[in-house]
Design an enzyme around this catalytic site. Sequence first.
Site, PDB file in Angstrom:
ATOM      1  N   GLY A   1       0.873  -1.332  -0.108  1.00  0.00           N
ATOM      2  CA  GLY A   1      -0.044   0.071   0.046  1.00  0.00           C
ATOM      3  C   GLY A   1       0.877   1.257  -0.156  1.00  0.00           C
TER       4      GLY A   1
ATOM      5  N   GLY B   1       0.545   8.644   2.849  1.00  0.00           N
ATOM      6  CA  GLY B   1       0.984  10.143   2.218  1.00  0.00           C
ATOM      7  C   GLY B   1       2.338  10.224   2.018  1.00  0.00           C
TER       8      GLY B   1
ATOM      9  N   ASP C   1      -4.813   9.217  15.932  1.00  0.00           N
ATOM     10  CA  ASP C   1      -5.017   9.123  14.704  1.00  0.00           C
ATOM     11  C   ASP C   1      -5.678   7.773  14.440  1.00  0.00           C
ATOM     12  OD1 ASP C   1      -5.619  10.038  12.039  1.00  0.00           O
ATOM     13  OD2 ASP C   1      -3.710   9.486  11.162  1.00  0.00           O
TER      14      ASP C   1
HETATM   15  P1  ADP Z   1       1.850   6.944   5.811  1.00  0.00           P
HETATM   16  O1  ADP Z   1       2.223   6.902   7.061  1.00  0.00           O
HETATM   17  O2  ADP Z   1       2.510   7.529   4.731  1.00  0.00           O
HETATM   18  O3  ADP Z   1       0.106   7.061   5.499  1.00  0.00           O
HETATM   19  P2  ADP Z   1       1.073   4.107   6.087  1.00  0.00           P
HETATM   20  O4  ADP Z   1       2.109   3.745   7.482  1.00  0.00           O
HETATM   21  O5  ADP Z   1      -0.360   4.174   6.468  1.00  0.00           O
HETATM   22  O6  ADP Z   1       1.776   5.158   5.332  1.00  0.00           O
HETATM   23  O7  ADP Z   1       1.395   2.918   5.071  1.00  0.00           O
HETATM   24  C1  ADP Z   1       1.174   3.031   3.994  1.00  0.00           C
HETATM   25  C2  ADP Z   1       0.286   1.728   3.447  1.00  0.00           C
HETATM   26  O8  ADP Z   1       0.944   0.758   3.436  1.00  0.00           O
HETATM   27  C3  ADP Z   1      -0.997   1.688   4.188  1.00  0.00           C
HETATM   28  O9  ADP Z   1      -2.014   2.086   4.137  1.00  0.00           O
HETATM   29  C4  ADP Z   1      -1.131  -0.037   4.227  1.00  0.00           C
HETATM   30  O10 ADP Z   1      -1.873  -0.412   3.038  1.00  0.00           O
HETATM   31  C5  ADP Z   1       0.296  -0.490   4.111  1.00  0.00           C
HETATM   32  N1  ADP Z   1       1.048  -0.834   5.337  1.00  0.00           N
HETATM   33  C6  ADP Z   1       1.407  -0.008   6.396  1.00  0.00           C
HETATM   34  N2  ADP Z   1       2.104  -0.763   7.213  1.00  0.00           N
HETATM   35  C7  ADP Z   1       1.865  -2.112   6.960  1.00  0.00           C
HETATM   36  C8  ADP Z   1       2.248  -3.301   7.843  1.00  0.00           C
HETATM   37  N3  ADP Z   1       2.678  -3.335   9.000  1.00  0.00           N
HETATM   38  N4  ADP Z   1       1.467  -4.367   7.031  1.00  0.00           N
HETATM   39  C9  ADP Z   1       0.855  -4.345   5.867  1.00  0.00           C
HETATM   40  N5  ADP Z   1       0.582  -3.334   5.171  1.00  0.00           N
HETATM   41  C10 ADP Z   1       1.007  -2.194   5.706  1.00  0.00           C
END
Ligand code: ADP
Length: 306
Positions: free
Chosen positions: A28, A31, A147
């Site tokens: 995924g 931001g 959040d």
């Molecule tokens: P940001 O902080 O940029 O919003 P995220 O931490 O939300 O990024 O990570 C981006 C995307 O990656 C998430 O929406 C999810 O789909 C995927 N993701 C994040 N952490 C994990 C994880 N530990 N395991 C599986 N997918 C993850």
Amino acid sequence: MSSVHAEPPPPVVTEPGGNNYATGSALGKGGFAICHRAERYNGSKPTGHMVALKIVRTKMEPAKLAQKFVTELQIHSKLSHPNIVAFYRAFSFQTSTYVVLELCSNGSLADMLKKRKYLTLPEIRRFIIQICGAVKYLHYRHIVHRDLKTGNLFLDDNMNVKVGDFGLAALLVTEREMEVKRRTTMCGTPNYLAPEILEKGKGHDEKVDLWAIGVIAYTLAVGKAPFHASTKEEIYKKLKSGTYTWPELSATTNQSADLRNLVASLLVPEDLRPVPDQIVSQNFFKIAYVPASIPCSAREKAPTWP
Ligand code: ADP
């Protein structure tokens, strides 16, 4: 919002003086980061340990987002709880920073809701109990997540909830002074914002997470947030008035008086909100079925419960 680099990561990422990671499919994009599945290698030997590799460009703009990332590293790296995404390590390689996280292979509660529209009461009980466990752990350490929302609640191989994304988290107590600091920054996703955050000059503390648990419980049951609207302004207006409605019981069969009471107990002014231990001792969780596990098939289809 900075643009997340879309080009694929290197096939092998090397941690200075440590492991190698063979990168796999994308999980995924957020931001400011992109997440890939990866397998940890001990030198050239595969370990079979799959992780989530969060990739952040080192030269991140604007500065505020860079700060978000530093906060995330500082807070998240110190946490260890079965319902919080495990943080393994962070390092720089070539032009990016890599964060190695516990892999949550079943997506998020937001993904699950998209497919299912709304969940069954036993699923909601189990998920809320797990979220309360994580929030109790955080608040005990004076950490406020700020959040909490279905998109930041990930699911591991066994469909256990793992709270993730600590980019907006804050440590409320300075170790030296032990003085509680009320935060005054505006943050969080509008749908999940606690009303006190809208009041000018008024700070907010860990009670915003308790409000968010109420919003999450309602959202899991109904498929929409209680203060749902098409514009930010309308959401704020609804939030300030504090009024929300439940859809007709015929539209969704998974509500109960006890669930409504649980949500009502949380969507109240900050000083009245129950803490996690008080939440899980409410009637909604008593003399009611709480499954010991949830099958992976529940991502697509409602399970049948005894
Ligand atoms: P940001 O902080 O940029 O919003 P995220 O931490 O939300 O990024 O990570 C981006 C995307 O990656 C998430 O929406 C999810 O789909 C995927 N993701 C994040 N952490 C994990 C994880 N530990 N395991 C599986 N997918 C993850």
